[in-house]
Scaffold this motif. Structure first.
Motif, PDB file in Angstrom:
ATOM      1  N   GLY A   1       0.816  -1.185  -0.182  1.00 48.47           N
ATOM      2  CA  GLY A   1       0.005   0.108  -0.090  1.00 48.47           C
ATOM      3  C   GLY A   1       0.732   1.286  -0.091  1.00 48.47           C
ATOM      4  O   GLY A   1       1.928   1.464   0.591  1.00 48.47           O
ATOM      5  N   TRP A   2       0.443   2.232  -0.822  1.00 45.49           N
ATOM      6  CA  TRP A   2       1.238   3.628  -0.694  1.00 45.49           C
ATOM      7  C   TRP A   2       0.279   4.549  -0.693  1.00 45.49           C
ATOM      8  O   TRP A   2      -0.817   4.753  -1.340  1.00 45.49           O
ATOM      9  CB  TRP A   2       1.961   3.725  -2.055  1.00 45.49           C
ATOM     10  CG  TRP A   2       2.932   2.746  -2.565  1.00 45.49           C
ATOM     11  CD1 TRP A   2       4.403   2.783  -2.282  1.00 45.49           C
ATOM     12  CD2 TRP A   2       2.870   1.264  -2.758  1.00 45.49           C
ATOM     13  NE1 TRP A   2       5.184   1.993  -2.602  1.00 45.49           N
ATOM     14  CE2 TRP A   2       4.484   0.799  -2.863  1.00 45.49           C
ATOM     15  CE3 TRP A   2       2.186   0.411  -3.299  1.00 45.49           C
ATOM     16  CZ2 TRP A   2       4.616  -0.427  -3.172  1.00 45.49           C
ATOM     17  CZ3 TRP A   2       2.200  -0.838  -3.574  1.00 45.49           C
ATOM     18  CH2 TRP A   2       3.495  -1.133  -3.624  1.00 45.49           C
ATOM     19  N   ILE A   3       0.958   5.726   0.051  1.00 50.89           N
ATOM     20  CA  ILE A   3       0.195   6.912   0.027  1.00 50.89           C
ATOM     21  C   ILE A   3       1.112   8.141  -0.461  1.00 50.89           C
ATOM     22  O   ILE A   3       2.128   8.257   0.020  1.00 50.89           O
ATOM     23  CB  ILE A   3      -0.190   7.358   1.279  1.00 50.89           C
ATOM     24  CG1 ILE A   3      -1.198   6.501   2.140  1.00 50.89           C
ATOM     25  CG2 ILE A   3      -0.956   8.777   1.655  1.00 50.89           C
ATOM     26  CD1 ILE A   3      -1.394   6.684   3.571  1.00 50.89           C
ATOM     27  N   VAL A   4       0.792   8.730  -1.520  1.00 51.01           N
ATOM     28  CA  VAL A   4       1.487   9.696  -2.217  1.00 51.01           C
ATOM     29  C   VAL A   4       0.794  11.178  -1.753  1.00 51.01           C
ATOM     30  O   VAL A   4      -0.283  11.341  -2.191  1.00 51.01           O
ATOM     31  CB  VAL A   4       1.442   9.708  -3.717  1.00 51.01           C
ATOM     32  CG1 VAL A   4       2.142  10.701  -4.375  1.00 51.01           C
ATOM     33  CG2 VAL A   4       1.867   8.273  -4.389  1.00 51.01           C
ATOM     34  N   LEU A   5       1.636  11.733  -0.948  1.00 51.12           N
ATOM     35  CA  LEU A   5       1.312  12.987  -0.576  1.00 51.12           C
ATOM     36  C   LEU A   5       1.189  14.186  -1.470  1.00 51.12           C
ATOM     37  O   LEU A   5       1.826  14.135  -2.490  1.00 51.12           O
ATOM     38  CB  LEU A   5       2.081  13.210   0.740  1.00 51.12           C
ATOM     39  CG  LEU A   5       1.773  12.298   2.196  1.00 51.12           C
ATOM     40  CD1 LEU A   5       3.075  12.625   2.851  1.00 51.12           C
ATOM     41  CD2 LEU A   5       0.630  12.636   2.536  1.00 51.12           C
TER      42      LEU A   5
ATOM     43  N   LEU B   1       9.864   3.071  -3.630  1.00 44.09           N
ATOM     44  CA  LEU B   1       9.104   4.135  -4.226  1.00 44.09           C
ATOM     45  C   LEU B   1       8.552   3.378  -5.509  1.00 44.09           C
ATOM     46  O   LEU B   1       9.024   2.602  -6.147  1.00 44.09           O
ATOM     47  CB  LEU B   1      10.243   5.183  -4.695  1.00 44.09           C
ATOM     48  CG  LEU B   1      10.751   5.897  -3.415  1.00 44.09           C
ATOM     49  CD1 LEU B   1      11.763   7.039  -3.767  1.00 44.09           C
ATOM     50  CD2 LEU B   1       9.507   6.353  -2.703  1.00 44.09           C
ATOM     51  N   LEU B   2       7.204   4.075  -5.896  1.00 44.03           N
ATOM     52  CA  LEU B   2       6.555   3.688  -7.150  1.00 44.03           C
ATOM     53  C   LEU B   2       6.625   4.897  -7.914  1.00 44.03           C
ATOM     54  O   LEU B   2       6.795   6.064  -7.615  1.00 44.03           O
ATOM     55  CB  LEU B   2       5.316   3.091  -7.031  1.00 44.03           C
ATOM     56  CG  LEU B   2       3.914   4.041  -6.125  1.00 44.03           C
ATOM     57  CD1 LEU B   2       3.569   5.039  -7.140  1.00 44.03           C
ATOM     58  CD2 LEU B   2       3.014   3.083  -5.655  1.00 44.03           C
TER      59      LEU B   2
ATOM     60  N   GLN C   1       6.193  10.044  -0.380  1.00 43.96           N
ATOM     61  CA  GLN C   1       5.745   8.601  -0.224  1.00 43.96           C
ATOM     62  C   GLN C   1       5.565   7.966   0.900  1.00 43.96           C
ATOM     63  O   GLN C   1       6.757   7.896   1.618  1.00 43.96           O
ATOM     64  CB  GLN C   1       6.053   7.838  -1.676  1.00 43.96           C
ATOM     65  CG  GLN C   1       5.815   8.177  -2.764  1.00 43.96           C
ATOM     66  CD  GLN C   1       6.188   7.231  -3.895  1.00 43.96           C
ATOM     67  OE1 GLN C   1       6.300   6.074  -3.724  1.00 43.96           O
ATOM     68  NE2 GLN C   1       6.381   7.553  -5.256  1.00 43.96           N
ATOM     69  N   VAL C   2       4.821   7.389   1.560  1.00 46.94           N
ATOM     70  CA  VAL C   2       4.737   6.458   2.539  1.00 46.94           C
ATOM     71  C   VAL C   2       3.937   5.107   2.224  1.00 46.94           C
ATOM     72  O   VAL C   2       2.762   5.054   1.738  1.00 46.94           O
ATOM     73  CB  VAL C   2       4.007   7.201   3.907  1.00 46.94           C
ATOM     74  CG1 VAL C   2       3.979   6.307   5.198  1.00 46.94           C
ATOM     75  CG2 VAL C   2       4.483   8.486   4.213  1.00 46.94           C
ATOM     76  N   GLY C   3       4.633   3.936   2.497  1.00 47.78           N
ATOM     77  CA  GLY C   3       4.265   2.750   2.270  1.00 47.78           C
ATOM     78  C   GLY C   3       4.510   1.711   2.861  1.00 47.78           C
ATOM     79  O   GLY C   3       5.814   1.489   3.330  1.00 47.78           O
ATOM     80  N   ILE C   4       3.985   0.459   2.979  1.00 46.35           N
ATOM     81  CA  ILE C   4       4.422  -0.811   3.555  1.00 46.35           C
ATOM     82  C   ILE C   4       4.178  -1.598   2.343  1.00 46.35           C
ATOM     83  O   ILE C   4       2.980  -1.952   1.889  1.00 46.35           O
ATOM     84  CB  ILE C   4       3.811  -1.180   4.688  1.00 46.35           C
ATOM     85  CG1 ILE C   4       4.268  -0.189   6.016  1.00 46.35           C
ATOM     86  CG2 ILE C   4       3.850  -2.490   5.311  1.00 46.35           C
ATOM     87  CD1 ILE C   4       3.564  -0.251   7.219  1.00 46.35           C
ATOM     88  N   VAL C   5       5.158  -2.792   2.233  1.00 48.59           N
ATOM     89  CA  VAL C   5       4.941  -4.062   1.286  1.00 48.59           C
ATOM     90  C   VAL C   5       4.967  -5.202   2.357  1.00 48.59           C
ATOM     91  O   VAL C   5       5.990  -5.160   3.187  1.00 48.59           O
ATOM     92  CB  VAL C   5       5.964  -4.229   0.384  1.00 48.59           C
ATOM     93  CG1 VAL C   5       5.941  -5.467  -0.315  1.00 48.59           C
ATOM     94  CG2 VAL C   5       5.640  -3.035  -0.842  1.00 48.59           C
ATOM     95  N   LYS C   6       4.086  -6.116   2.337  1.00 48.17           N
ATOM     96  CA  LYS C   6       4.214  -7.425   2.903  1.00 48.17           C
ATOM     97  C   LYS C   6       4.361  -8.492   2.215  1.00 48.17           C
ATOM     98  O   LYS C   6       3.716  -8.702   1.054  1.00 48.17           O
ATOM     99  CB  LYS C   6       2.838  -7.613   3.808  1.00 48.17           C
ATOM    100  CG  LYS C   6       2.327  -6.674   4.954  1.00 48.17           C
ATOM    101  CD  LYS C   6       1.250  -6.979   5.568  1.00 48.17           C
ATOM    102  CE  LYS C   6       0.752  -6.028   6.740  1.00 48.17           C
ATOM    103  NZ  LYS C   6      -0.391  -6.425   7.397  1.00 48.17           N
TER     104      LYS C   6
END
Length: 234
Positions: A188-192, A212-213, A197-202
């Motif tokens: 999941g990614w949040i692009v401000l 980064l995407l 960018q703030v995100g976590i991959v499981k």
């Protein structure tokens, strides 16, 4: 005999006078009581009558004095039509929050970029209020107004205030879920709005900071594998 003649004449005159008086009295009584017996069949003059108690009032009726419509008009919805996205950070700057709204549905993502995240969803009321819920008791209560969502998000029993402003592409919320070489990948990614960018991959449930995407294409490389993250729509 000569004297009795005038006496009889006087007596007869008295009797005739009494008869005429009696006849006049009787005729006068009948004329007063029954005006219909007058010559020409004229009916008696009508007597003045009192107004009927049940006569309708001349005042306007209550319904006429009311306004054409007494039902209150419905307030316009504060939700923007179609799809809209919002992104921001918590008041303590610990995590980022993004909310994606489409009509009366919403999906939100809370992420600290390291090891804590939560996906939440629920309804958006006409007044802009929303109450979203996620796994393990996570919840978000907020209000959509003035091109921003403001409220409180609680993840891990820790409530935090947040403000998420209206986001324009490429800002917003993204997600990628797939299977790579037998491993489940969920990112999941949040692009401000400022580009951060703030995100976590499981990977099989183990969280880590997301790479980064490319917000323009959604492309991201995870452990050498090229994936595509999609914009989240409720």
């Amino acid at each position: 005999m000569k004297r009795s003649g005038p006496l009889y004449t006087l007596l007869g005159g008295l009797l005739l006078a009494l008869f005429m008086l009696s006849l006049n009295a009787t005729t006068g009584t009948r004329s007063t009581s029954y005006g219909g017996d007058a010559p020409g069949g004229a009916s008696p003059a009508p007597s003045a009558s009192k107004p009927a108690k049940d006569a309708p009032s001349a005042t306007p009726t209550e319904s006429a004095s009311r306004s054409p419509s007494e039902s209150p008009s419905k307030s316009p919805s504060k939700r923007p039509p179609g799809k809209s996205e919002y992104a921001g950070r918590t008041a303590d700057d610990v995590a980022a929050v993004s909310v994606s709204v489409r009509d009366d549905k919403a999906i939100a993502y809370y992420c600290n970029g390291r090891d804590a995240e939560s996906w939440l969803k629920g309804d958006v009321e006409d007044d802009g209020s929303m109450r979203l819920t996620g796994k393990n008791g996570a919840k978000l209560e907020g209000t959509l107004a003035d091109n921003a969502v403001r409220g409180t998000v609680e993840v891990g029993k820790q409530p935090r205030d947040f403000t998420a402003a209206r986001a324009k592409k490429p800002s917003g919320l993204y997600r990628a879920t797939t299977e790579v070489r037998g491993a489940e990948i969920d990112g999941g990614w949040i692009v401000l709005p400022d580009g951060r960018q703030v995100g976590i991959v499981k990977r099989d449930g183990t969280p880590r900071k997301a790479p980064l995407l490319d917000p323009e294409t959604g492309v991201v490389v995870v452990d050498g594998d090229r994936l595509t993250a999609r914009s989240v729509v409720p």
